[in-house]
Scaffold this motif. Sequence first.
Motif, mmCIF file in Angstrom:
data_model
loop_
_atom_site.group_PDB
_atom_site.id
_atom_site.type_symbol
_atom_site.label_atom_id
_atom_site.label_comp_id
_atom_site.label_asym_id
_atom_site.label_seq_id
_atom_site.Cartn_x
_atom_site.Cartn_y
_atom_site.Cartn_z
ATOM 1 N N GLN A 37 27.033 54.353 -80.165
ATOM 2 C CA GLN A 37 28.165 55.243 -80.418
ATOM 3 C C GLN A 37 29.174 54.569 -81.332
ATOM 4 O OE1 GLN A 37 28.481 58.547 -79.552
ATOM 5 N NE2 GLN A 37 30.147 58.354 -81.028
ATOM 6 N N ILE A 40 27.944 54.945 -84.790
ATOM 7 C CA ILE A 40 28.164 56.331 -85.236
ATOM 8 C C ILE A 40 29.622 56.530 -85.627
ATOM 9 C CG2 ILE A 40 28.161 58.737 -84.491
ATOM 10 C CD1 ILE A 40 25.719 58.070 -82.749
ATOM 11 N N PHE A 82 20.241 56.895 -86.029
ATOM 12 C CA PHE A 82 20.927 56.090 -85.008
ATOM 13 C C PHE A 82 20.068 56.056 -83.749
ATOM 14 C CE2 PHE A 82 24.327 57.416 -87.839
ATOM 15 C CZ PHE A 82 24.988 56.213 -88.054
#
Length: 261
Positions: A37, A40, A82
């Motif tokens: 995360q 990202i 990802f």
Amino acid sequence: LQDHVSQASAEESGQELARMMEDFWRDKTSLDSADIQHLIDLYDGAIHRVDAGIGRLLAMLETEGWLEDAWVVVTADHGEAFAEHGTFQHRQVHQAELAVPLMIRPPDGLVSGQRQATPISQLDLPPTLLHLLDLPAPNHMQGQSLLPLTEATRTKPRFATGGEALLFDVAIENGRKLITMDSSPRMAYDLSTDPSEARDVLKDGSPDDGSPPPWIPMLEARLAQMRADAEVLRKLLGDPLNTGPLSEADLRMLRALGYLK
């Protein structure tokens, strides 16, 4: 002196990037959901920076009085993964890496805005822009104008190549996708029912009866024709230009970014 300092700073930045990327690839198997995360979020920040840069460009064009007559095209060379299929960045050819935006802003008042959901190939972008400018496309140019956007345009096959350790060739037609790789099993997906590519129908079979789908030979034929056409083009135009030897700093940066082994 200023140029020398700028060059030295750029090389130091490249070396720092190379060290960071080497550390990342060495430890990527230990990344948890919070780490992913965070990556990202960093990527979203990069998108924000690009968006701001485009805004400054448009503001400059408007200030200079050029925007009302300008065609503005925004796209990307690839997407980013990802860990959706076990990898990061753009080292495979799943949809996360292949799907990119395309925005074409015409001169003021020329046409009204519209949105098209039809996937296209970037090979079609140069001949499309030449078409919009009433200029002829060279006979050897790959792709064709997307205008007018007919049913044949919407359903024609699209191709992609890429990869790192493996060379991927991809054919997509009517929502069906075939991926071939050097010395590795093929993969195939029905994007119409499985847009995230969770089910490889060559490995798992079709959801209905578990058998391989009948459209595989058709996509294999499409890839064979694509390779034959590419070889004809190579013989016509020659091999890619060789820009000469790269510096060690350039080589380190390209390795860090995944472009060299």
